[in-house]
Design a protein around this motif. Structure first.
Motif, PDB file in Angstrom:
ATOM      1  N   PHE A 164       0.977  -1.187  -0.063  1.00 25.20           N
ATOM      2  CA  PHE A 164       0.022   0.087  -0.142  1.00 25.20           C
ATOM      3  C   PHE A 164       0.845   1.234   0.179  1.00 25.20           C
ATOM      4  O   PHE A 164       2.054   1.138   0.206  1.00 25.20           O
ATOM      5  N   SER A 165       0.163   2.231  -0.239  1.00 29.03           N
ATOM      6  CA  SER A 165       0.933   3.524  -0.388  1.00 29.03           C
ATOM      7  C   SER A 165       0.748   4.519   0.882  1.00 29.03           C
ATOM      8  O   SER A 165      -0.380   4.631   1.086  1.00 29.03           O
ATOM      9  N   GLY A 166       1.819   4.998   1.485  1.00 27.80           N
ATOM     10  CA  GLY A 166       1.874   5.687   2.754  1.00 27.80           C
ATOM     11  C   GLY A 166       3.092   6.013   3.253  1.00 27.80           C
ATOM     12  O   GLY A 166       4.161   5.583   2.802  1.00 27.80           O
ATOM     13  N   PHE A 167       3.097   6.779   4.487  1.00 28.53           N
ATOM     14  CA  PHE A 167       4.271   7.210   4.992  1.00 28.53           C
ATOM     15  C   PHE A 167       4.244   7.614   6.264  1.00 28.53           C
ATOM     16  O   PHE A 167       2.896   7.990   6.869  1.00 28.53           O
ATOM     17  N   ALA A 168       5.051   7.366   7.245  1.00 29.23           N
ATOM     18  CA  ALA A 168       4.943   7.862   8.665  1.00 29.23           C
ATOM     19  C   ALA A 168       5.916   9.049   8.830  1.00 29.23           C
ATOM     20  O   ALA A 168       7.213   8.949   8.341  1.00 29.23           O
ATOM     21  N   ALA A 169       5.574  10.319   9.443  1.00 33.23           N
ATOM     22  CA  ALA A 169       6.249  11.412   9.483  1.00 33.23           C
ATOM     23  C   ALA A 169       6.121  12.049  10.553  1.00 33.23           C
ATOM     24  O   ALA A 169       4.814  12.147  11.327  1.00 33.23           O
ATOM     25  N   MET A 170       7.156  12.963  11.058  1.00 38.13           N
ATOM     26  CA  MET A 170       6.977  13.803  12.225  1.00 38.13           C
ATOM     27  C   MET A 170       6.504  15.063  11.630  1.00 38.13           C
ATOM     28  O   MET A 170       7.166  15.775  10.854  1.00 38.13           O
ATOM     29  N   LEU A 171       5.231  15.205  12.276  1.00 36.45           N
ATOM     30  CA  LEU A 171       4.540  16.696  11.556  1.00 36.45           C
ATOM     31  C   LEU A 171       3.965  17.397  12.977  1.00 36.45           C
ATOM     32  O   LEU A 171       3.652  16.738  14.081  1.00 36.45           O
ATOM     33  N   THR A 172       3.648  18.583  12.685  1.00 36.60           N
ATOM     34  CA  THR A 172       3.169  19.573  13.608  1.00 36.60           C
ATOM     35  C   THR A 172       1.481  19.075  13.652  1.00 36.60           C
ATOM     36  O   THR A 172       0.957  18.625  12.510  1.00 36.60           O
ATOM     37  N   THR A 173       0.540  19.438  14.429  1.00 37.76           N
ATOM     38  CA  THR A 173      -0.894  19.356  14.222  1.00 37.76           C
ATOM     39  C   THR A 173      -1.158  20.050  12.959  1.00 37.76           C
ATOM     40  O   THR A 173      -2.156  19.287  12.405  1.00 37.76           O
ATOM     41  N   GLU A 174      -0.727  21.048  12.931  1.00 37.92           N
ATOM     42  CA  GLU A 174      -1.156  22.058  11.634  1.00 37.92           C
ATOM     43  C   GLU A 174      -0.788  21.390  10.565  1.00 37.92           C
ATOM     44  O   GLU A 174      -1.649  21.207   9.582  1.00 37.92           O
ATOM     45  N   GLN A 175       0.242  20.894  10.646  1.00 37.68           N
ATOM     46  CA  GLN A 175       0.757  20.299   9.123  1.00 37.68           C
ATOM     47  C   GLN A 175       0.104  18.996   8.924  1.00 37.68           C
ATOM     48  O   GLN A 175      -0.157  18.694   7.683  1.00 37.68           O
ATOM     49  N   ALA A 176      -0.143  18.496   9.893  1.00 38.26           N
ATOM     50  CA  ALA A 176      -1.185  17.239   9.597  1.00 38.26           C
ATOM     51  C   ALA A 176      -2.424  17.393   9.086  1.00 38.26           C
ATOM     52  O   ALA A 176      -2.983  16.701   8.327  1.00 38.26           O
ATOM     53  N   LYS A 177      -3.133  18.526   9.806  1.00 36.27           N
ATOM     54  CA  LYS A 177      -4.390  19.019   9.145  1.00 36.27           C
ATOM     55  C   LYS A 177      -4.342  19.367   7.674  1.00 36.27           C
ATOM     56  O   LYS A 177      -5.047  18.998   6.889  1.00 36.27           O
ATOM     57  N   GLU A 178      -3.100  19.974   7.301  1.00 39.96           N
ATOM     58  CA  GLU A 178      -2.983  20.526   5.840  1.00 39.96           C
ATOM     59  C   GLU A 178      -2.856  19.390   5.049  1.00 39.96           C
ATOM     60  O   GLU A 178      -3.355  19.362   3.984  1.00 39.96           O
ATOM     61  N   LEU A 179      -2.093  18.383   5.456  1.00 44.34           N
ATOM     62  CA  LEU A 179      -1.623  17.246   4.786  1.00 44.34           C
ATOM     63  C   LEU A 179      -3.014  16.496   4.305  1.00 44.34           C
ATOM     64  O   LEU A 179      -3.404  15.877   3.450  1.00 44.34           O
ATOM     65  N   ALA A 180      -3.897  16.374   5.497  1.00 44.66           N
ATOM     66  CA  ALA A 180      -5.196  15.504   5.166  1.00 44.66           C
ATOM     67  C   ALA A 180      -5.982  16.262   4.144  1.00 44.66           C
ATOM     68  O   ALA A 180      -6.833  15.534   3.667  1.00 44.66           O
ATOM     69  N   GLU A 181      -5.700  17.472   3.826  1.00 49.28           N
ATOM     70  CA  GLU A 181      -6.613  18.195   2.845  1.00 49.28           C
ATOM     71  C   GLU A 181      -6.213  17.849   1.489  1.00 49.28           C
ATOM     72  O   GLU A 181      -6.853  18.153   0.562  1.00 49.28           O
ATOM     73  N   PHE A 182      -5.038  17.421   1.249  1.00 49.52           N
ATOM     74  CA  PHE A 182      -4.439  17.129  -0.325  1.00 49.52           C
ATOM     75  C   PHE A 182      -5.482  15.971  -0.874  1.00 49.52           C
ATOM     76  O   PHE A 182      -6.007  14.932  -0.355  1.00 49.52           O
ATOM     77  N   PRO A 183      -5.691  16.129  -2.143  1.00 47.74           N
ATOM     78  CA  PRO A 183      -6.450  15.128  -2.760  1.00 47.74           C
ATOM     79  C   PRO A 183      -6.290  13.739  -2.820  1.00 47.74           C
ATOM     80  O   PRO A 183      -6.903  12.789  -2.679  1.00 47.74           O
ATOM     81  N   GLU A 184      -4.810  13.651  -2.741  1.00 47.00           N
ATOM     82  CA  GLU A 184      -4.261  12.296  -3.052  1.00 47.00           C
ATOM     83  C   GLU A 184      -4.268  11.534  -1.616  1.00 47.00           C
ATOM     84  O   GLU A 184      -3.834  10.407  -1.436  1.00 47.00           O
ATOM     85  N   VAL A 185      -4.494  12.303  -0.504  1.00 49.02           N
ATOM     86  CA  VAL A 185      -4.321  11.766   0.802  1.00 49.02           C
ATOM     87  C   VAL A 185      -5.827  11.324   1.167  1.00 49.02           C
ATOM     88  O   VAL A 185      -6.790  11.903   1.447  1.00 49.02           O
TER      89      VAL A 185
END
Length: 584
Positions: free
Chosen positions: A85-106
């Motif tokens: 499957f496709s994905g990754f584990a990364a160190m992010l801030t809460t705001e960065q995680a929220k922004e990432l969740a808005e990307f269409p491919e996520v």
């Protein structure tokens, strides 16, 4: 271990304090732009590139867009999931995680959560004799799961154990694409024709847990070795735990191959990130079965992808029973396993100073160097309470403590056992509603007798102490091993988690029960008796391997259906199966 309640190497109190201090999911990291960072899992669905390197590149492109820096993107990634499957584990801030969740491919972004990982007689009890491996259900198959590959995601493995002897095995199956990852105390020769692959996942694990372990697939905990040998251990004659449960120790699929994925460290620290990395590699490597003796609170998309690739996934159901809606791993596409008792017990004779003899249950043995004085009568002490705040200061040197516990109160069991051992005491007698308790504190009980009695026997002990004209005395004999229909079995253990699933209430869970109480299996170069749904899951994994060998074209759904629809619903006396519970 065991759901690592089954193999903790120190008291539960110390373990809980350690987790409270060190839980990785809450450790703050400062991001370059300010704000603390935590480990998040980004899931992108199916792999969209043939080359795994292209999958990884797409992850970094995505993060570079988010973080506005290729260097920061590379530094933030802990794991790339690129095979199943496709994905990754990364160190992010809460705001960065929220922004990432808005990307269409996520598809989703979730915090990485902490997980804990949850024989001689048991296979005979299931009707699988090691010399005639077939049963009526398996239509006489005697392949022993030949060349089926069982992946074990756990605390690693101890390769020198006799349970992993590869004598008589042919070459490693050509379809295998895994590797033998070397480490501090693990070389390429530690893999074999039995243990055909081994990997470990230490990225993102706090140093405090790694310092008590080794950076290799080697198992210094014991949980993973116990589970692997239960599923696929080679037959070992005259195995026992200090003479108890003596017999042929073996796995269900004695001829199956084992692939090790060490994702849990120290006393049992693991998280979503390490587990997903193991599942992703297991899909790539070509395992046929995944045995996963640990609990997760959320549905793992990695398991779904594994099942889609034809891998049958077997999960432990959890050790939080008998309360309802406590079952873990409720995904409908996996097999979730409850723990049951087998027809074996370990009666322990207790002689009171009045010469009255009563029977409890224990795994008590006397070491070779035990003195004769250790076998005589001892003073019996009854504190006001066995709660540590009240017990503290009670003199137990050379004496035996008597405690009354609430059902399943492992805290009292662990703490008072440790107190007696540290204070030079001889043992503890625990009275509770049922003796159906897993012996999970073996390390705490080393050198002392930890005996369980039911409340009726506890009342007899209390009555004797009230009537004693002088100091009450008691003598405890070493445990014996009893098998046969005198023991009510099978019976679902009281500690085994119950359904319905809190996540999928319309799905019946657990799917099946298997032996999980006082199971003898490998631990380092010896054998140990452990309990938990952790021990039950590899029993089912072994049966799955036998079915895969017999029916290689069956889907995971077909295998699950075959197991569930042919399971017994009555005990050896023809009565409906019972489940241990709390008194009304």
């Amino acid at each position: 271990m065991g759901l690592l309640q089954s193999s903790s190497s120190s008291s539960r109190v110390a373990w809980v304090l350690l987790l409270l201090l060190l839980c990785f999911c809450e450790l703050p990291f400062r991001a370059h732009g300010g704000g603390s960072r935590k480990l998040y899992i980004a899931y992108l669905g199916h792999v969209k590139h043939d080359d795994p390197n292209d999958v990884v590149a797409s992850h970094h492109d995505l993060l570079t867009t988010l973080l506005q820096s290729k260097e920061e993107s590379l530094a933030s990634v802990v794991y790339n999931y690129k095979h199943g499957f496709s994905g990754f584990a990364a160190m992010l801030t809460t705001e960065q995680a929220k922004e990432l969740a808005e990307f269409p491919e996520v598809i989703s972004v979730q915090p990485s959560k902490r997980h804990t990982p949850t024989t001689t007689r048991s296979w005979d009890f299931l009707g699988l004799n090691h010399q005639m491996m077939g049963s009526d259900m398996l239509h006489g198959s005697n392949s022993g799961g030949e060349d089926v590959i069982i992946g074990v995601i756990d605390t690693g493995i101890w390769p020198e154990s006799r349970s992993f002897n590869d004598a008589g095995y042919g070459p490693v199956p050509s379809r295998w694409k895994g590797k033998c990852q070397v480490g501090h105390d693990w070389g390429s020769t530690n893999c074999s024709r039995k243990i055909i692959g081994a990997r470990f996942y230490s990225a993102g694990v706090p140093d405090q847990f790694l310092e008590t372990d080794s950076l290799s697939p080697r198992d210094h905990n014991g949980h993973g070795t116990h589970c692997a040998s239960t599923a696929a251990g080679s037959a070992v004659e005259a195995a026992s735990f200090h003479g108890l449960a003596k017999g042929v120790a073996r796995g269900g699929a004695t001829r199956a191959r084992i692939a090790v994925y060490k994702s849990f460290w120290g006393l049992g620290f693991g998280n979503t990130a390490t587990v997903l990395a193991a599942i992703d590699d297991a899909i790539h490597d070509g395992v046929d079965v995944l045995s996963m003796s640990f609990g997760v609170d959320e549905n793992s998309f990695g398991v779904l992808h594994a099942v889609q690739k034809g891998i049958t996934v077997v999960y432990a159901g959890g050790n939080e029973g008998p309360r309802p809606q406590t079952v873990r791993n409720g995904a409908p596409w996996a097999i979730t396993v409850a723990a049951s008792k087998i027809d074996r017990s370990f009666p322990t004779m207790i002689t009171l100073g009045s010469k009255q003899q009563i029977v409890g249950q224990s795994l008590y043995y006397r070491g070779k160097n035990s003195s004769k004085s250790s076998s005589g009568f001892k003073v019996l002490v009854v504190p006001v309470s066995c709660d540590m705040e009240i017990l503290n200061g009670t003199d137990v040197k050379g004496q035996i403590l008597f405690c009354t516990m609430q059902p399943g109160d492992q805290d009292v069991f662990q703490q008072s056992s440790q107190y007696v051992r540290d204070g030079g005491g001889s043992g503890v007698i625990f009275a509770q509603y049922t003796t159906d308790l897993s012996f999970t504190a073996l390390d705490v009980c080393k050198g002392i007798a930890c005996v369980l009695v039911d409340l009726d026997i506890g009342k007899k002990i209390a009555s004797y102490m009230d009537d004693a004209s002088s100091s009450p005395m008691v003598k405890i004999e070493p445990a014996r091993t009893i098998t046969g229909k005198e023991t009510l079995a099978p019976k679902v253990a009281m500690f085994s988690s119950r359904g319905p699933s809190p996540d999928y209430p319309a799905i019946i869970k657990p799917d099946i029960a298997a032996p999980g109480v006082n199971i003898l299996a490998a631990k380092e170069n010896s054998y140990a008796i452990l309990s938990g749904t952790s021990m039950a899951a590899p029993h089912v994994a072994g049966v799955v391997a036998l079915l895969k060998a017999l029916h290689p074209n069956w889907s995971s759904a077909a295998i699950k259906s075959a197991i569930v629809t042919t399971a017994h619903t009555t005990d050896e006396h023809g009565m409906p199966l019972l489940a241990g519970g709390l008194p009304r």
